[in-house]
Structures are given as C-alpha cells and as structure tokens.
Design a protein around this motif. Sequence first.
Motif, short mmCIF file in Angstrom:
data_model
loop_
_atom_site.label_atom_id
_atom_site.label_comp_id
_atom_site.label_asym_id
_atom_site.label_seq_id
_atom_site.Cartn_x
_atom_site.Cartn_y
_atom_site.Cartn_z
N ARG A 182 0.72 -1.06 -0.02
CA ARG A 182 -0.10 0.09 0.05
C ARG A 182 0.94 1.08 0.08
NH1 ARG A 182 -5.23 -0.80 4.00
NH2 ARG A 182 -5.73 -3.04 3.27
N LEU A 183 2.31 1.16 -0.06
CA LEU A 183 2.99 2.30 -0.05
C LEU A 183 2.81 3.31 -0.95
CD1 LEU A 183 5.53 3.24 1.81
CD2 LEU A 183 6.88 2.20 0.01
N LYS A 184 2.48 4.51 -0.52
CA LYS A 184 2.11 5.52 -1.71
C LYS A 184 3.13 6.36 -1.68
CE LYS A 184 -2.69 4.84 -1.53
NZ LYS A 184 -4.21 5.37 -1.34
N ALA A 205 17.45 2.78 -6.79
CA ALA A 205 16.32 3.28 -7.59
C ALA A 205 15.93 2.39 -8.55
CB ALA A 205 17.05 4.36 -8.79
N ASN A 206 16.56 1.12 -8.85
CA ASN A 206 15.90 -0.08 -9.60
C ASN A 206 14.91 -0.84 -8.81
OD1 ASN A 206 16.92 -0.85 -12.57
ND2 ASN A 206 18.76 0.25 -11.42
N CYS A 207 15.40 -0.95 -7.55
CA CYS A 207 14.47 -1.80 -6.83
C CYS A 207 13.18 -0.93 -6.37
CB CYS A 207 15.09 -1.86 -5.14
SG CYS A 207 16.48 -3.33 -5.30
N ILE A 208 13.27 0.58 -6.18
CA ILE A 208 12.27 1.18 -6.16
C ILE A 208 11.30 1.10 -7.10
CG2 ILE A 208 11.22 3.70 -6.18
CD1 ILE A 208 13.86 4.31 -4.47
N MET A 212 7.81 -0.80 -6.04
CA MET A 212 6.96 0.24 -5.39
C MET A 212 6.12 0.91 -6.85
SD MET A 212 9.26 2.11 -2.72
CE MET A 212 10.55 1.10 -1.80
N PRO A 213 5.34 0.26 -7.51
CA PRO A 213 4.64 0.58 -8.52
C PRO A 213 3.66 1.71 -8.22
CG PRO A 213 3.90 -1.67 -8.00
CD PRO A 213 4.91 -1.20 -7.07
#
Length: 324
Positions: A182-184, A205-208, A212-213
Amino acid sequence: MGKSKRGKQKKFDIVVFPRSVLPKEKPVSLKERQWSELPSDILLKIFEKVGQINVLTKAIRVCRDWLEVARNDPILWRKVDMTYHGDQFGPNDLEDIACVAVNWSAGQLEEFSAEKFGSGALLQYIASRSSNLKCIRLIKSPVSRKTLKKVIKRCPLIEEIELTGYLCTAALCQAIGLLCPRLKCFRLNEIRFYPGYSHERNSIANCIGITMPNLHSLQLISSRMTEKGLYAILEGCPQLESLDVRNCCNLSINERIESELERIKILRLPDDSIDDWKFSHHLIPYYFDYDYCDCPSCAKSDSDSDSETYFDIEYGHIMFQHWD
C-alpha cells in the motif's frame, strides 16, 4: 456595520481604545486562575498546537484535569510527532515519552515521527501496540536495518515511510517495497553528498521502480543516483505525481528524462533550492571521506550486513540482479 454620529459608515465594528482610557484591571494571580475550567475541546486544540512532547513534559503537570483530558483522549495521540526537540532530552527520556504516547493512543496510533532517537526495542513496541500504523518517519535514526524490516513486516497498513540520514541499501528498499503493497509515499534522503559511488544508489532506484509501482510521492534528496536510476523509477512508477530530487548532483536531465518528467505534477529538480526543506539543518557539506570511496573494501562496508544481499534473493517471478 454601524454608522457614526456624522452619518458616515464606520470601517470596523471593533474600536480599539488607547491604553490610557482603558479601566485598570486587577491582575489575577496564578492561584486564582481556574485552569480546570477550560472546556476539554479547547484544551485538546491547545494540546495539538504545542505538540506531544510539551504535553507530556509540561501541560499535564498543570492540574489533574489536564492530565485526565490528555490521557483519556486517544485521538490526540493518533499522530505522534517527536521531531524538533533539540537537545532538551536524551535518547532514553525521549523513548520513555514515546512509550507513554503509544500507550495513551490505545491502539489508534497512525503516524509516528522521531528525530535522532529510536531504538529497535521502541519501534517493535510501537508495532506491537499499533495495528493501524500507516506512517513511519525516522530522521537520523540509530535503528538497524534488520529491525526496521521486522517492524515494517508487522505493519501491513503502511502507506508512508521516511528515512532521512539513514544508511539504506537496495536490500532494504526491496524489503520495503515487497512488505508494503500500500506504500504511496517514500522519502529516502541523505544528509551528505558524495560525487562518486553511484552504483549502489542506482541499484536502490531500480528496486524502487520494481517493487513500488503504486508510489504517488517520492523524495530522494542528495541521492548519488544517475539518470539511469531515475529513468528506472519513472518507468516503474506510472502513478508518480510528486518527485523531489534536489541536491542530486549526479543527475543530468536529458531529453529522454525530460519527456518522462512532463507527467509529474510537483517536481523539484537537482538545482532547486533546498532551504525550505524542514530537515535541511542536518545536511553536511561535501568533503572527501575514505569510508565512501570506490574501492572494493569501502563498497563492502555500505552493504546490508543484517540480511542477504539483494542480488541473491528471489521473490516469486522477480530475480534481483546487479545492475551495471
């Protein structure tokens, strides 16, 4: 609006008299003041303005009624902000104050913010008593990455995380993204900038971008990532509306990046002023530090020693690898 004796309309209803014509009032002593007579709703608004630290260290000592109002209203402790305390209290005192606030929230705590304190024990205590926790902000926190992941795992409703002045790694970002669907809003800010050593930050940054779409807001102040990392974020976060990459001196905005940034509603670029950032007082000017050079031994010290490295972990159909 009334009219004056000359028939002209007055500009204001309230007339301010000079002090010389006002009747002299007898000063009321502290003993004669009935602090307990303040309505509870007004008192709660006052408590919200002065902040939780001042309520717990000063306001509740005024009288027993103020103590009861503060202790018996969980809504007051739904958002506990323990930043900007200066050096008035030591870490142990702040942890004691935080524990009281968590207890008085009666399980309704939704946001917790701490600056320059916060042990793993405290965060686990908060997670165990706050099933509705949606936001964690840690400013220069000493908590380990391993403990932080345990805490986040116990809070499935998390929508906002801030880590400022925290030694984050790609493995931690990977865990945050996978444990917080649910991370916004995500803020990962560094307090010092080093021109080189951008590989690890590009990996973050790649992991984000991969995990985290659903992000709507992202803040990466003083990150060492390059345009390659930024493009991975823009490609993987289609719902992004707010992006703050101030002080990211390794970034160069090329035509490809510029076209992607057109959809961002709130954009702060590397050269924009940092003065209005509320934690800018923590920023440390650049200087050469051998602990963060590009040699293999120094790069190893920046890895996540609390867990497996991100390129050895497989989560379902996603295999994380080293990005060049």
